[in-house]
Design a protein around this motif. Structure first.
Motif, PDB file in Angstrom:
ATOM      1  N   GLY A 188       0.633  -1.400   0.066  1.00  0.00           N
ATOM      2  CA  GLY A 188      -0.084   0.044   0.226  1.00  0.00           C
ATOM      3  C   GLY A 188       1.038   1.456  -0.264  1.00  0.00           C
ATOM      4  O   GLY A 188       1.956   1.585   0.428  1.00  0.00           O
ATOM      5  N   ALA A 189       0.252   2.050  -0.638  1.00  0.00           N
ATOM      6  CA  ALA A 189       1.204   3.656  -0.165  1.00  0.00           C
ATOM      7  C   ALA A 189       0.271   4.970   0.125  1.00  0.00           C
ATOM      8  O   ALA A 189      -1.041   4.769  -0.456  1.00  0.00           O
ATOM      9  N   ARG A 190       0.790   5.554   0.408  1.00  0.00           N
ATOM     10  CA  ARG A 190       0.516   7.242   0.788  1.00  0.00           C
ATOM     11  C   ARG A 190       1.040   7.733   0.524  1.00  0.00           C
ATOM     12  O   ARG A 190       2.080   8.173   0.045  1.00  0.00           O
ATOM     13  N   TYR A 191       0.808   9.460  -0.164  1.00  0.00           N
ATOM     14  CA  TYR A 191       1.209   9.685  -1.255  1.00  0.00           C
ATOM     15  C   TYR A 191       0.459  11.500  -0.414  1.00  0.00           C
ATOM     16  O   TYR A 191      -0.450  11.852  -0.512  1.00  0.00           O
ATOM     17  N   GLN A 227      13.658  10.131  10.667  1.00  0.00           N
ATOM     18  CA  GLN A 227      13.796   9.755  12.475  1.00  0.00           C
ATOM     19  C   GLN A 227      12.862   8.719  12.801  1.00  0.00           C
ATOM     20  O   GLN A 227      13.021   7.928  13.110  1.00  0.00           O
ATOM     21  N   MET A 228      11.268   9.475  12.882  1.00  0.00           N
ATOM     22  CA  MET A 228       9.693   8.705  13.347  1.00  0.00           C
ATOM     23  C   MET A 228      10.241   6.946  11.703  1.00  0.00           C
ATOM     24  O   MET A 228       9.488   6.859  12.982  1.00  0.00           O
ATOM     25  N   MET A 229      10.556   7.406  11.000  1.00  0.00           N
ATOM     26  CA  MET A 229       9.895   6.569  10.131  1.00  0.00           C
ATOM     27  C   MET A 229      11.955   5.589   9.612  1.00  0.00           C
ATOM     28  O   MET A 229      11.679   4.569   9.257  1.00  0.00           O
ATOM     29  N   ASP A 267       2.099  -2.939   5.282  1.00  0.00           N
ATOM     30  CA  ASP A 267       0.825  -3.488   6.762  1.00  0.00           C
ATOM     31  C   ASP A 267      -0.013  -1.626   6.299  1.00  0.00           C
ATOM     32  O   ASP A 267       0.626  -0.286   6.613  1.00  0.00           O
ATOM     33  N   GLU A 268      -1.341  -2.064   5.465  1.00  0.00           N
ATOM     34  CA  GLU A 268      -2.088  -1.133   5.857  1.00  0.00           C
ATOM     35  C   GLU A 268      -2.423  -0.086   6.981  1.00  0.00           C
ATOM     36  O   GLU A 268      -2.854   0.811   7.418  1.00  0.00           O
ATOM     37  N   ALA A 269      -2.290  -1.637   8.152  1.00  0.00           N
ATOM     38  CA  ALA A 269      -2.626  -0.619   9.469  1.00  0.00           C
ATOM     39  C   ALA A 269      -1.473   0.430   9.218  1.00  0.00           C
ATOM     40  O   ALA A 269      -1.635   2.054  10.360  1.00  0.00           O
ATOM     41  N   PHE A 270      -0.261   0.300   9.336  1.00  0.00           N
ATOM     42  CA  PHE A 270       0.818   0.823   9.603  1.00  0.00           C
ATOM     43  C   PHE A 270       0.591   2.526   8.991  1.00  0.00           C
ATOM     44  O   PHE A 270       1.648   3.015   9.303  1.00  0.00           O
ATOM     45  N   LEU A 271       0.706   1.837   7.533  1.00  0.00           N
ATOM     46  CA  LEU A 271       0.765   2.945   6.851  1.00  0.00           C
ATOM     47  C   LEU A 271      -0.706   4.156   7.840  1.00  0.00           C
ATOM     48  O   LEU A 271      -0.695   5.316   7.189  1.00  0.00           O
ATOM     49  N   THR A 272      -1.279   3.460   7.995  1.00  0.00           N
ATOM     50  CA  THR A 272      -2.474   4.421   8.210  1.00  0.00           C
ATOM     51  C   THR A 272      -2.370   5.057   9.954  1.00  0.00           C
ATOM     52  O   THR A 272      -1.930   6.548   9.162  1.00  0.00           O
ATOM     53  N   ARG A 273      -1.336   4.356  10.446  1.00  0.00           N
ATOM     54  CA  ARG A 273      -1.678   5.568  11.938  1.00  0.00           C
ATOM     55  C   ARG A 273       0.149   5.740  11.765  1.00  0.00           C
ATOM     56  O   ARG A 273      -0.185   7.059  12.054  1.00  0.00           O
ATOM     57  N   MET A 274       0.979   5.590  11.453  1.00  0.00           N
ATOM     58  CA  MET A 274       2.486   6.532  11.039  1.00  0.00           C
ATOM     59  C   MET A 274       1.962   7.790   9.794  1.00  0.00           C
ATOM     60  O   MET A 274       2.426   8.944  10.100  1.00  0.00           O
ATOM     61  N   ASP A 276      -1.552   9.367   9.713  1.00  0.00           N
ATOM     62  CA  ASP A 276      -1.493   9.860  10.195  1.00  0.00           C
ATOM     63  C   ASP A 276      -0.556  10.519  10.892  1.00  0.00           C
ATOM     64  O   ASP A 276      -1.826  11.987  12.164  1.00  0.00           O
ATOM     65  N   LEU A 277       0.035  10.336  11.208  1.00  0.00           N
ATOM     66  CA  LEU A 277       1.067  11.759  12.268  1.00  0.00           C
ATOM     67  C   LEU A 277       1.674  12.762  11.610  1.00  0.00           C
ATOM     68  O   LEU A 277       2.015  12.979  12.279  1.00  0.00           O
ATOM     69  N   PHE A 278       2.122  12.280  10.050  1.00  0.00           N
ATOM     70  CA  PHE A 278       2.818  13.335  10.003  1.00  0.00           C
ATOM     71  C   PHE A 278       2.895  15.435  10.556  1.00  0.00           C
ATOM     72  O   PHE A 278       3.358  15.936  10.319  1.00  0.00           O
ATOM     73  N   GLN A 279       0.777  15.138   9.830  1.00  0.00           N
ATOM     74  CA  GLN A 279       0.960  16.372  10.358  1.00  0.00           C
ATOM     75  C   GLN A 279       1.137  16.953  11.713  1.00  0.00           C
ATOM     76  O   GLN A 279       1.755  18.251  12.569  1.00  0.00           O
ATOM     77  N   ALA A 280       0.817  15.985  12.973  1.00  0.00           N
ATOM     78  CA  ALA A 280       1.665  16.856  14.190  1.00  0.00           C
ATOM     79  C   ALA A 280       3.003  16.800  14.504  1.00  0.00           C
ATOM     80  O   ALA A 280       3.725  17.451  14.522  1.00  0.00           O
TER      81      ALA A 280
END
Lengths: 384, 384
Positions: A188-191, A227-229, A267-274, A276-280
């Motif tokens: 999966g991918a998020r852009y 660092q987070m990734m 892992d879709e859940a990882f894509l979603t969880r991580m 979703d933290l980018f803005q913060a």
């Protein structure tokens, strides 16, 4: 190789393949988006065919294996079955999917396979235009005129199975000493697009306390995101590949920065969880600037499971090749076929993982191994 | 204001000023690089003149105070001396330095003042060309043709003192509530180019362990450099304003980044010590990439000391203006005049420190205060 979609160069390549096909007595057809099918008949003419192939278009100044390998490996299997006198129950067809390479002549990728499985997309795809303003509709019309011998084939005709051979386009098989990759899916991918807004100011006169430096803020964000990734398991694909500064002048405190995030993971859940933290994370490092993170697109994880990958794995190990299961990092036509039939992919190593590049390379032995496995799989599935 | 060097628009502005000058009976002259001088005679015709002025050209879509304020303030002083019936020993001349704005029509700045103090630079400056290929030699020839009434003046004619009035182009006077800035000098500057080299690779397939991500490395370097240059005393001017990524595509691990450093400080030793650390800091954060830091140019610190700034300070405080000593962050023609005569500058506030911008603003009261101080200083120096 510089063989852009629907060009004269691709038409010449299709013609060469057709010449070989006619010499073997195979039939061929072209559909409304420019996909081409070369058919070796089976014993049961009414049975849905097993399809194998990939694409013949390339990136600008691309490599000579990406796509075309999967087409030629499938064609080689048809010829090998003839030479060995093997009859199959189902027809086997070589599929040449049109316009796979996105961000090339056309921005959109996988147009052929997408339209094949969902003819409802035909009209919108036909309206895509290249840099010269030539629509896909006009490009396909001109392309068909160069292949007038091909009868028309219906979109979305039934397919029993699809198997795509391809170079890995990554370094894992080579690095681990494996010859065959049994592809378990496409990650999966998020852009995202990230826009940082500060204030342009004179670099010589503006004191630090009064600056809103968008490059300083963006650099802090990028460092924090990387660092987070951080991933010791080597699975995460996190890339900030595009970055624009405004006004981009040496003596001006930069007022704006835009950058992209390309984030892929199996892992879709990882894509979603991580994701979703980018803005913060960006907010935290914005300093006096403001920042907005926008998801531009999300590509779902596709899994290849069951009969096709299992058949690939069995054939490869039986033939004695070092074999591993592997997730595809890149997108492929198989992503779309997976929606309509049991689907799988066979990866072979490519040197250092380099692709979309003139230095793209693969060894004859590895390419032959992939075709050998593909032959076993196609026969097994075509007898089912 | 969009009044680029040597254009018809600047010629029209010069003509307007000349009309006013002739109406007062002043004489005027033009030199080989296009500097213009308007002379109010003194009692001693053989004495070297006191010069005051700045430039009339602007940045593209620039503000209406940068440069022209110093010219008009000096001209206003000449008229005020006439109106008040004040005679001076030395002549006083309004100097209009040509082509001050670098990175504008011509890349090179302060061409007029540089050539005036060092005529040996004339030929090389004349060879500079604008974006249309027009050389400075041709531009000055065409410019002179529009001002045929002006006799030729020698370069490097003796000057007794030079005083330049200018908006601050920074926020300090406004932020501290001061009306007059007694400029103590022009800070030193070092300019660097930093080139980070990694490897372009597929964003979907290349594992973290095999990446050489130039944006990731550059972001870490930029963050570390900004941390090192952190300055609670608000004196450091450290700017990374220009940054280019190659290939700059969302789905490609970036292979190269180039960025600039604009580093200015009033302490030469600090510039030397800190600037010499940049390569080591970048190396430390390069990760798997390589990095090369190259100094492109160094501008020496210029100090305005002694008679001229002291006279400005005395006049300003005597007139009751809130006065402070201030270092100039930006370069000015006074930088070059300081090499041949006692020199000083008078700064007046500009709103929020914004300059080189259409919103550049200053209050009539502040502009008048600067001209008032300038009048006192010119009279004092012209009697010396």
């Amino acid at each position: 190789v510089h063989r852009l979609a629907y060009t004269d160069v691709e038409a010449e390549a299709r013609r060469l393949l057709l010449d070989w096909a006619y010499a073997r007595g195979y039939t061929a057809a072209l559909d409304d988006i420019g996909n081409m099918f070369i058919r070796r008949p089976g014993g049961d003419a009414a049975a849905a065919p097993v399809l194998s192939g990939s694409h013949m278009d390339s990136q600008p100044k691309g490599g000579k294996y990406d796509g075309i390998y999967g087409v030629l490996a499938a064609f080689e299997v048809l010829e090998a079955l003839d030479d060995a006198g093997i009859r199959t129950k189902r027809p086997i067809e070589v599929a040449v999917w049109a316009a796979e390479e996105g961000g090339s002549r056309y921005l959109q990728g996988c147009m052929g396979s997408q339209v094949y499985v969902d003819p409802g997309k035909l009209e919108s795809m036909q309206r895509n235009v290249d840099a010269q303003g030539v629509s896909v509709a006009d490009a396909v019309r001109a392309f068909r005129a160069k292949l007038p011998d091909l009868p028309k084939r219906a979109l979305n005709a039934p397919v029993s199975h699809f198997i795509e051979g391809h170079i890995e386009q990554g370094p894992i098989l080579q690095a681990t000493g494996n010859t065959i990759g049994v592809v378990t899916g496409i990650q999966g991918a998020r852009y995202f697009q990230v826009d940082v807004v500060g204030d342009a100011a004179h670099a010589g006169t503006t004191p630090p306390s009064q600056r809103k430096d968008a490059v300083k803020a963006a650099a802090a964000m990028i460092t924090a995101l990387h660092q987070m990734m951080q991933d010791d398991s080597d699975v995460v694909r996190f890339t900030i590949g595009h970055l624009d500064v405004t006004p981009n002048a040496m003596a001006v405190v930069p007022g704006q920065v835009g950058f992209t995030i390309d984030f892929r993971h199996p892992d879709e859940a990882f894509l979603t969880r991580m994701g979703d933290l980018f803005q913060a994370v960006c907010d935290e490092h914005a300093g006096p600037c403001s920042v907005k993170v926008t998801q531009v697109r999300r590509g779902a994880l596709i899994k290849f499971e069951g009969l096709v990958p299992d058949t690939i794995h069995d054939a490869s190990t039986r033939l004695g090749y070092r074999t591993m299961r592997i997730m595809s990092g890149a997108g492929h036509d198989a992503r779309y076929l997976a929606g309509v039939c049991p689907t799988g992919m066979i990866f072979v190593p490519c040197d250092k993982g380099i692709s979309h590049n003139e230095v793209e390379a693969a060894t004859p032995a590895d390419l032959a191994a992939g075709a050998r496995v593909l032959a076993e799989v196609l026969v097994a599935l075509a007898q089912s």
